[in-house]
Design a protein around this motif. Structure first.
Motif, PDB file in Angstrom:
ATOM      1  N   ALA A  60       0.820  -1.419   0.067  1.00  0.00           N
ATOM      2  CA  ALA A  60       0.172  -0.093  -0.011  1.00  0.00           C
ATOM      3  C   ALA A  60       0.635   1.703   0.335  1.00  0.00           C
ATOM      4  CB  ALA A  60      -1.079   0.191   0.944  1.00  0.00           C
ATOM      5  N   ASP A  61       2.169   1.199   0.190  1.00  0.00           N
ATOM      6  CA  ASP A  61       2.633   2.544   0.171  1.00  0.00           C
ATOM      7  C   ASP A  61       3.778   2.956  -0.606  1.00  0.00           C
ATOM      8  OD1 ASP A  61       5.027   0.084   1.219  1.00  0.00           O
ATOM      9  OD2 ASP A  61       5.794   1.407   3.614  1.00  0.00           O
ATOM     10  N   LYS A  62       3.666   1.557  -1.494  1.00  0.00           N
ATOM     11  CA  LYS A  62       4.632   1.890  -3.041  1.00  0.00           C
ATOM     12  C   LYS A  62       6.034   0.573  -2.526  1.00  0.00           C
ATOM     13  CE  LYS A  62       0.982   4.001  -5.383  1.00  0.00           C
ATOM     14  NZ  LYS A  62       0.623   3.207  -6.359  1.00  0.00           N
ATOM     15  N   THR A  63       5.881  -0.309  -1.644  1.00  0.00           N
ATOM     16  CA  THR A  63       7.256  -0.273  -1.869  1.00  0.00           C
ATOM     17  C   THR A  63       7.495  -1.520  -2.225  1.00  0.00           C
ATOM     18  OG1 THR A  63       7.609   0.506   1.023  1.00  0.00           O
ATOM     19  CG2 THR A  63       8.464  -1.591  -0.170  1.00  0.00           C
ATOM     20  N   VAL A  64       8.135  -2.442  -2.776  1.00  0.00           N
ATOM     21  CA  VAL A  64       8.491  -3.145  -4.140  1.00  0.00           C
ATOM     22  C   VAL A  64       8.711  -4.365  -2.834  1.00  0.00           C
ATOM     23  CG1 VAL A  64       9.135  -4.336  -6.038  1.00  0.00           C
ATOM     24  CG2 VAL A  64       8.691  -1.868  -6.209  1.00  0.00           C
ATOM     25  N   GLN A  65       7.863  -5.475  -3.124  1.00  0.00           N
ATOM     26  CA  GLN A  65       7.886  -6.828  -2.188  1.00  0.00           C
ATOM     27  C   GLN A  65       7.867  -7.760  -3.306  1.00  0.00           C
ATOM     28  OE1 GLN A  65       5.200  -7.252   0.904  1.00  0.00           O
ATOM     29  NE2 GLN A  65       3.967  -7.135  -1.050  1.00  0.00           N
ATOM     30  N   GLY A  66       8.417  -9.217  -2.781  1.00  0.00           N
ATOM     31  CA  GLY A  66       8.131 -10.121  -3.113  1.00  0.00           C
ATOM     32  C   GLY A  66       9.773 -11.345  -3.217  1.00  0.00           C
ATOM     33  N   ASP A  81      13.619 -10.193  -2.837  1.00  0.00           N
ATOM     34  CA  ASP A  81      14.317 -10.986  -1.711  1.00  0.00           C
ATOM     35  C   ASP A  81      15.645 -11.894  -2.445  1.00  0.00           C
ATOM     36  OD1 ASP A  81      12.230  -9.570  -0.245  1.00  0.00           O
ATOM     37  OD2 ASP A  81      10.823 -11.999   0.561  1.00  0.00           O
ATOM     38  N   ILE A  82      15.558 -12.673  -3.498  1.00  0.00           N
ATOM     39  CA  ILE A  82      16.506 -13.050  -3.856  1.00  0.00           C
ATOM     40  C   ILE A  82      17.328 -11.901  -4.262  1.00  0.00           C
ATOM     41  CG2 ILE A  82      17.498 -14.132  -5.788  1.00  0.00           C
ATOM     42  CD1 ILE A  82      15.736 -16.333  -3.782  1.00  0.00           C
ATOM     43  N   LEU A  83      17.386 -10.755  -5.224  1.00  0.00           N
ATOM     44  CA  LEU A  83      18.412 -10.198  -5.807  1.00  0.00           C
ATOM     45  C   LEU A  83      18.457  -9.366  -4.435  1.00  0.00           C
ATOM     46  CD1 LEU A  83      19.972  -9.729  -7.978  1.00  0.00           C
ATOM     47  CD2 LEU A  83      18.327  -7.790  -8.447  1.00  0.00           C
ATOM     48  N   LYS A  84      18.064  -8.848  -3.120  1.00  0.00           N
ATOM     49  CA  LYS A  84      18.531  -8.380  -2.141  1.00  0.00           C
ATOM     50  C   LYS A  84      19.556  -9.358  -1.763  1.00  0.00           C
ATOM     51  CE  LYS A  84      15.074  -5.058  -1.373  1.00  0.00           C
ATOM     52  NZ  LYS A  84      13.936  -4.517  -0.046  1.00  0.00           N
ATOM     53  N   ALA A  85      19.693 -10.686  -1.766  1.00  0.00           N
ATOM     54  CA  ALA A  85      20.232 -11.964  -1.219  1.00  0.00           C
ATOM     55  C   ALA A  85      22.181 -11.002  -1.775  1.00  0.00           C
ATOM     56  CB  ALA A  85      19.935 -13.038  -0.571  1.00  0.00           C
ATOM     57  N   ILE A  86      21.420 -11.464  -2.915  1.00  0.00           N
ATOM     58  CA  ILE A  86      22.573 -11.254  -3.803  1.00  0.00           C
ATOM     59  C   ILE A  86      23.170 -10.254  -3.313  1.00  0.00           C
ATOM     60  CG2 ILE A  86      23.280 -11.078  -6.562  1.00  0.00           C
ATOM     61  CD1 ILE A  86      21.151 -13.136  -7.167  1.00  0.00           C
ATOM     62  N   ALA A  87      22.707  -9.191  -4.027  1.00  0.00           N
ATOM     63  CA  ALA A  87      22.930  -8.035  -3.226  1.00  0.00           C
ATOM     64  C   ALA A  87      24.407  -7.146  -1.976  1.00  0.00           C
ATOM     65  CB  ALA A  87      22.406  -6.791  -3.563  1.00  0.00           C
ATOM     66  N   ARG A  94      15.872 -21.149   1.553  1.00  0.00           N
ATOM     67  CA  ARG A  94      14.845 -20.056   2.884  1.00  0.00           C
ATOM     68  C   ARG A  94      13.836 -18.944   2.030  1.00  0.00           C
ATOM     69  NH1 ARG A  94      19.616 -20.563   5.367  1.00  0.00           N
ATOM     70  NH2 ARG A  94      20.275 -18.212   5.217  1.00  0.00           N
ATOM     71  N   ILE A  95      14.580 -18.742   1.055  1.00  0.00           N
ATOM     72  CA  ILE A  95      13.919 -17.471   0.762  1.00  0.00           C
ATOM     73  C   ILE A  95      12.552 -18.278  -0.163  1.00  0.00           C
ATOM     74  CG2 ILE A  95      13.574 -16.060  -1.035  1.00  0.00           C
ATOM     75  CD1 ILE A  95      16.268 -14.934  -0.934  1.00  0.00           C
ATOM     76  N   TYR A  96      13.058 -19.455  -0.856  1.00  0.00           N
ATOM     77  CA  TYR A  96      11.998 -20.717  -1.739  1.00  0.00           C
ATOM     78  C   TYR A  96      10.594 -20.380  -1.210  1.00  0.00           C
ATOM     79  CZ  TYR A  96      10.030 -23.853  -5.501  1.00  0.00           C
ATOM     80  OH  TYR A  96       9.618 -24.098  -6.237  1.00  0.00           O
ATOM     81  N   LYS A  97      11.702 -21.404   0.134  1.00  0.00           N
ATOM     82  CA  LYS A  97      10.124 -21.590   0.677  1.00  0.00           C
ATOM     83  C   LYS A  97       9.065 -20.679   1.481  1.00  0.00           C
ATOM     84  CE  LYS A  97       9.712 -24.419   4.677  1.00  0.00           C
ATOM     85  NZ  LYS A  97      10.037 -25.336   6.175  1.00  0.00           N
ATOM     86  N   ILE A  98       9.538 -19.749   1.557  1.00  0.00           N
ATOM     87  CA  ILE A  98       8.441 -18.431   2.012  1.00  0.00           C
ATOM     88  C   ILE A  98       7.578 -18.723   0.844  1.00  0.00           C
ATOM     89  CG2 ILE A  98       8.305 -16.443   2.527  1.00  0.00           C
ATOM     90  CD1 ILE A  98      11.142 -16.228   4.137  1.00  0.00           C
TER      91      ILE A  98
END
Length: 259
Positions: free
Chosen positions: A52-58, A62-68, A248-252
């Motif tokens: 609702a506050d325009k934050t991108v999620q999914g 999460d995968i790209l954040k973990a890579i970064a 772990r991310i996949y399971k979520i």
């Protein structure tokens, strides 16, 4: 003395500027201390969506954040409509794309892809009462697809690209809502998106697969030739697969990973 000091300062400044200019424009070296802009079409849950506050999620986010985190990259995610996603990468307005993008030979001509991070296949969503059992039985049906996706491509091959029975939408959830409302007879889309929609919106739908649908693989895209950034992404992806972060991310988002 002041003149000598001033000369030294100017010399150091010029040397510093010269070194910076030696780094090729557009490579990760020239961007290491600033945010890399990531384009994603945030209308494809569970891979990417907006709060609702325009934050991108999914999952993709999460995968790209973990890579970064593994590769020392700083990211800024920008919701970008699918229709303009690839052109934004070409123009340099986006440094990275992550948006459930299927790796294929046509796209590899104009952008470079990471190693695959997700395996997908198309699913057909139908009313529970439908007698359809395979894809080619949809030849005389109205099919809902998201514009420019694999579902659009396979439906175009079956019915013809300009066939008015192909109803194109900005997002797969919109196509599925149209199926619910009776505006289309079926929706063809990636399994992860269809299953997520049905899990969160229990309706009288059913899904079927088809032997004609090939497996497809999602990749993270960078501008053609940006080998250094691509290596950092691939190294980070390898690291999160090795240490269990990926699973772990996949399971979520999808439950236990099937090997």
């Amino acid at each position: 003395m002041k003149s000598i000091l001033l000369g030294l300062v100017l010399l150091l400044t010029l040397t510093s500027c010269t070194k910076k200019s030696e780094s090729p424009e557009g490579t990760v070296s020239s961007q290491a201390k600033q945010e890399l802009v990531v384009g994603t079409d945030a209308a494809y849950a569970p891979f990417e969506s907006e709060t609702a506050d325009k934050t991108v999620q999914g999952f993709d986010i999460d995968i790209l954040k973990a890579i970064a985190e593994k590769s020392g990259l700083k990211l800024k995610f920008v919701n970008t409509p699918w229709e303009g996603l690839f052109s934004q990468l070409q123009s340099g307005d986006r440094d990275i794309l992550v948006s459930a993008i299927t790796i294929n030979d046509e796209r590899k001509k104009v952008m470079d892809f990471s190693e695959p991070y997700f395996e997908a296949v198309q699913l057909i969503a139908l009313p529970a009462s439908s007698k359809i059992t395979k894809f080619d039985e949809l030849k005389n049906s109205k099919i809902g697809v998201q514009t420019g996706t694999t579902g659009d491509e396979v439906s175009s091959r079956l019915l013809g690209k300009s066939n008015p029975n192909i109803k194109r939408f900005e997002g797969t959830p919109l196509a599925l809502q149209e199926l619910e409302n009776g505006g289309v007879d079926a929706v063809v889309a990636d399994n992860g998106v269809v299953n997520n929609f049905l899990a969160n919106n229990p309706k009288t739908f059913k899904t079927i697969s088809d032997a004609s649908f090939s497996k497809e693989y999602y990749g993270i895209a960078v501008k053609k030739g940006n080998a250094e950034l691509l290596k950092k992404i691939n190294d980070g992806l390898s690291a999160i697969k090795a240490d269990g972060t990926y699973d772990r991310i996949y399971k979520i988002y999808f439950g236990e990973k099937k090997n």
